[in-house]
Design an enzyme around this catalytic site. Structure first.
Site, short mmCIF file in Angstrom:
data_model
loop_
_atom_site.label_atom_id
_atom_site.label_comp_id
_atom_site.label_asym_id
_atom_site.label_seq_id
_atom_site.Cartn_x
_atom_site.Cartn_y
_atom_site.Cartn_z
N GLY A 29 0.83 -1.20 0.00
CA GLY A 29 0.00 0.00 0.00
C GLY A 29 0.86 1.25 0.00
N ARG A 54 -2.69 -2.85 -5.51
CA ARG A 54 -3.40 -3.48 -6.61
C ARG A 54 -3.42 -2.64 -7.87
N ARG A 82 -3.51 -10.38 -0.82
CA ARG A 82 -4.36 -11.53 -0.48
C ARG A 82 -3.89 -12.80 -1.19
N PHE A 112 -14.06 0.16 6.24
CA PHE A 112 -15.18 1.11 6.05
C PHE A 112 -16.06 1.00 7.28
N TYR A 162 -7.39 0.69 18.05
CA TYR A 162 -8.47 -0.24 18.40
C TYR A 162 -8.08 -1.70 18.16
N PRO A 203 -1.26 3.97 14.95
CA PRO A 203 -1.50 5.40 14.77
C PRO A 203 -2.91 5.80 15.21
C1 HXC Z 1 -21.23 -2.55 3.66
C2 HXC Z 1 -19.66 -2.98 2.01
C3 HXC Z 1 -19.27 -1.63 1.99
C4 HXC Z 1 -19.92 -0.73 2.90
C5 HXC Z 1 -18.08 -2.71 0.52
N1 HXC Z 1 -18.91 -3.60 1.08
N2 HXC Z 1 -18.26 -1.50 1.07
N3 HXC Z 1 -20.63 -3.45 2.82
N4 HXC Z 1 -20.88 -1.24 3.70
N5 HXC Z 1 -19.58 0.56 2.96
C6 HXC Z 1 -19.03 -5.02 0.74
C7 HXC Z 1 -19.37 -5.26 -0.72
O1 HXC Z 1 -20.77 -5.13 -0.95
C8 HXC Z 1 -18.89 -6.69 -0.90
O2 HXC Z 1 -19.75 -7.63 -0.32
C9 HXC Z 1 -17.62 -6.72 -0.04
O3 HXC Z 1 -17.75 -5.65 0.92
C10 HXC Z 1 -16.36 -6.49 -0.85
O4 HXC Z 1 -16.50 -5.28 -1.55
P1 HXC Z 1 -15.66 -4.97 -2.88
O5 HXC Z 1 -15.91 -3.55 -3.24
O6 HXC Z 1 -15.90 -6.02 -3.89
O7 HXC Z 1 -14.17 -5.23 -2.32
P2 HXC Z 1 -12.79 -4.69 -2.77
O8 HXC Z 1 -12.83 -4.15 -4.17
O9 HXC Z 1 -11.82 -5.76 -2.45
O10 HXC Z 1 -12.53 -3.43 -1.80
C11 HXC Z 1 -12.17 -3.62 -0.49
C12 HXC Z 1 -12.77 -2.52 0.41
C13 HXC Z 1 -12.45 -1.11 -0.14
C14 HXC Z 1 -12.19 -2.75 1.79
C15 HXC Z 1 -14.29 -2.71 0.45
O11 HXC Z 1 -12.94 -0.13 0.76
C16 HXC Z 1 -10.98 -0.89 -0.40
O12 HXC Z 1 -10.47 -1.21 -1.46
N6 HXC Z 1 -10.23 -0.30 0.54
C17 HXC Z 1 -8.79 -0.05 0.40
C18 HXC Z 1 -8.37 1.26 0.98
C19 HXC Z 1 -8.87 1.54 2.39
O13 HXC Z 1 -9.86 0.99 2.84
N7 HXC Z 1 -8.19 2.47 3.05
C20 HXC Z 1 -8.54 2.86 4.40
C21 HXC Z 1 -7.65 2.21 5.37
S1 HXC Z 1 -7.93 3.14 6.81
P3 HXC Z 1 -20.85 -8.47 -1.20
O14 HXC Z 1 -21.48 -9.40 -0.23
O15 HXC Z 1 -21.80 -7.45 -1.75
O16 HXC Z 1 -20.05 -9.17 -2.28
C22 HXC Z 1 -7.79 2.30 8.20
C23 HXC Z 1 -7.88 3.30 9.34
C24 HXC Z 1 -7.98 2.82 10.72
O17 HXC Z 1 -7.64 1.12 8.25
C25 HXC Z 1 -8.28 3.91 11.76
C26 HXC Z 1 -8.39 5.32 11.34
C27 HXC Z 1 -8.59 6.33 12.43
P1 NAP Z 2 -4.85 4.29 2.23
O1 NAP Z 2 -4.13 5.41 1.55
O2 NAP Z 2 -6.19 3.92 1.74
O3 NAP Z 2 -3.89 3.03 2.20
C1 NAP Z 2 -4.30 1.72 2.04
C2 NAP Z 2 -3.45 1.10 0.94
O4 NAP Z 2 -3.67 -0.32 0.93
C3 NAP Z 2 -3.78 1.61 -0.45
O5 NAP Z 2 -2.59 2.02 -1.09
C4 NAP Z 2 -4.36 0.40 -1.16
O6 NAP Z 2 -4.01 0.41 -2.54
C5 NAP Z 2 -3.67 -0.73 -0.42
N1 NAP Z 2 -4.40 -1.99 -0.54
C6 NAP Z 2 -5.69 -2.25 -0.25
N2 NAP Z 2 -6.00 -3.52 -0.53
C7 NAP Z 2 -4.86 -4.09 -0.98
C8 NAP Z 2 -4.53 -5.41 -1.44
N3 NAP Z 2 -5.43 -6.37 -1.47
N4 NAP Z 2 -3.25 -5.64 -1.84
C9 NAP Z 2 -2.33 -4.66 -1.81
N5 NAP Z 2 -2.58 -3.41 -1.40
C10 NAP Z 2 -3.84 -3.14 -1.00
O7 NAP Z 2 -5.01 4.60 3.80
P2 NAP Z 2 -4.00 5.09 4.92
O8 NAP Z 2 -4.77 5.96 5.83
O9 NAP Z 2 -2.74 5.59 4.33
O10 NAP Z 2 -3.71 3.74 5.71
C11 NAP Z 2 -2.42 3.16 5.77
C12 NAP Z 2 -2.32 2.27 6.99
O11 NAP Z 2 -2.43 3.05 8.18
C13 NAP Z 2 -3.39 1.20 7.08
O12 NAP Z 2 -2.85 0.01 7.60
C14 NAP Z 2 -4.37 1.78 8.07
O13 NAP Z 2 -5.14 0.81 8.72
C15 NAP Z 2 -3.41 2.47 9.01
N6 NAP Z 2 -4.03 3.49 9.83
C16 NAP Z 2 -4.38 4.67 9.29
C17 NAP Z 2 -4.91 5.65 10.10
C18 NAP Z 2 -5.26 7.01 9.57
O14 NAP Z 2 -5.73 7.84 10.33
N7 NAP Z 2 -5.05 7.29 8.31
C19 NAP Z 2 -5.10 5.40 11.46
C20 NAP Z 2 -4.75 4.16 11.97
C21 NAP Z 2 -4.19 3.22 11.15
P3 NAP Z 2 -4.89 -0.29 -3.70
O15 NAP Z 2 -6.31 0.06 -3.44
O16 NAP Z 2 -4.30 0.29 -4.94
O17 NAP Z 2 -4.61 -1.75 -3.62
#
Ligand code: HXC
Ligand code: NAP
Length: 297
Positions: A29, A54, A82, A112, A162, A203
């Site tokens: 990522g 990805r 994965r 999410f 958390y 963080p």
């Molecule tokens: C309910 C949801 C949903 C939502 C997706 N789904 N979004 N269900 N509410 N908001 C469901 C879909 O319907 C589907 O289920 C399944 O989840 C998979 O969704 P896809 O879109 O096909 O998955 P995918 O393309 O693999 O995307 C994964 C993802 C997406 C997690 C859903 O958000 C993603 O790509 N995220 C990567 C970046 C990211 O999340 N960054 C934030 C990290 S922040 P069904 O049953 O319909 O097939 C973090 C911070 C921590 O971790 C703390 C911060 C303070």
């Molecule tokens: P982000 O920019 O959305 O980073 C998530 C990254 O994960 C993206 O680059 C995404 O790229 C990659 N990713 C998702 N699915 C993947 C897969 N299957 N294979 C490879 N890469 C994948 O969010 P961020 O805030 O910088 O988060 C970074 C880290 O910090 C995460 O572990 C998060 O939980 C942690 N964190 C963030 C916060 C915050 O406040 N921002 C707080 C606590 C912890 P692609 O979609 O292109 O794959």
């Protein structure tokens, strides 16, 4: 952020210029958000970098911009964490390019907000697979490589606060991050004898597009402003996290193993303290409150 001396340093690099010279570091990522910020600083400190995710277009653009900013060496490799075969291919490309790999940052995540009862089984798995299985896949591939080659290694897992408290409305993420924390402590002990250190950073809020769009969509960012939850009344600066991460992947932290370091301005402790909400009491009210409590003595 207010520009007094202590906070102004939050924007500055902390380690000496050659702190990571000659090290090759993989950041999953690494093309966006915190992964990109950590990577940019690692390059400034002399590291070679492999950024993976990805999306090739996002990675390529990030790699070009990071290289231009730092004059460092960075390659972009598509790898879905994965899928174990993709992780192995990514590692092979990293070794072919740079000769060796010294450190892995398990930073990729998916998350999410949702009431848990609204989730489909697939939605639950989607998050677990990226965060827990993805971190396990990468740690496994790197661990096998380091042990086979009799090299020392370094794993840094990016979790959340958390991971140890749990959190409503992000249950799959809490389960997955909790699992990664357990893996951190377990591998630290099991692989320590091979010279492989495993640590984590937890963080608090650090604004990124990826996290904010999924955790604070629409006008929730205004209504649920993270900085109000933090005793220091501000969110984190990316450089502050990058400084900590650089220290943990550098040899300067060589005796730290199995640790999780929280960087959240005191956020989670404020949430845990039973009387923390008393910060809402205005200063002028404390005289009468004191009087009332003394009466009870
Ligand atoms: C309910 C949801 C949903 C939502 C997706 N789904 N979004 N269900 N509410 N908001 C469901 C879909 O319907 C589907 O289920 C399944 O989840 C998979 O969704 P896809 O879109 O096909 O998955 P995918 O393309 O693999 O995307 C994964 C993802 C997406 C997690 C859903 O958000 C993603 O790509 N995220 C990567 C970046 C990211 O999340 N960054 C934030 C990290 S922040 P069904 O049953 O319909 O097939 C973090 C911070 C921590 O971790 C703390 C911060 C303070
Ligand atoms: P982000 O920019 O959305 O980073 C998530 C990254 O994960 C993206 O680059 C995404 O790229 C990659 N990713 C998702 N699915 C993947 C897969 N299957 N294979 C490879 N890469 C994948 O969010 P961020 O805030 O910088 O988060 C970074 C880290 O910090 C995460 O572990 C998060 O939980 C942690 N964190 C963030 C916060 C915050 O406040 N921002 C707080 C606590 C912890 P692609 O979609 O292109 O794959």
């Amino acid at each position: 952020m207010s520009e007094n001396t202590s906070t102004a340093t939050a924007y500055q690099g902390m380690l000496r210029d050659d702190a990571l010279k000659g090290k090759t570091i993989i950041i999953t990522g690494g093309g966006t958000g915190l992964g990109r910020s950590m990577g940019t600083y690692f390059l400034k400190l002399g590291a070679n970098l492999v950024i993976t995710s990805r999306k090739l277009d996002v990675l390529k653009q990030a790699a070009d911009e990071m290289a231009a900013e730092t004059e460092g060496k960075v390659i972009a490799v598509v790898c879905d964490v994965r899928k174990y075969e993709e992780v192995e291919n990514m590692l092979t490309q990293a070794i072919e390019t740079f000769g060796k790999v010294d450190a892995l940052i398990n930073n990729a995540a998916g998350n999410f907000i949702s009431p848990t009862e609204r989730l489909s089984p697939n939605a639950f798995s989607a998050v677990i697979d990226i965060v827990l299985k993805g971190s396990a896949n990468c740690s496994l591939a790197l661990g096998k490589y380091w042990i086979r080659e009799k090299m020392s290694g370094n794993i840094l897992n990016i979790v959340t606060t958390y991971a140890f408290t749990g959190s409503a409305y992000v249950v799959p993420s809490a389960c997955a991050k909790g699992g990664v924390l357990a893996m951190t402590r377990s591998l630290a002990v099991e692989w320590g004898r091979h010279g492989i250190r495993t640590n984590a950073i937890a963080p608090g809020p650090f604004p990124t597009k990826g996290a904010w769009e999924r955790l604070l969509p629409g006008d929730m960012a205004k209504k649920f402003d993270f900085k109000n939850r933090v005793p220091l009344k501000r969110v984190g600066e990316h450089q502050e996290l990058a400084n900590l991460a650089a220290f943990l992947v550098s040899d300067f932290s060589g005796y730290i193993n199995g640790e999780v370091i929280t960087i959240d301005g005191g956020e989670w402790l404020q949430g845990a303290g039973q009387f923390s909400a008393l910060e809402m009491v205005p200063d002028e009210m404390w005289d009468s409150i004191e009087l009332a409590t003394r009466k009870a003595n």
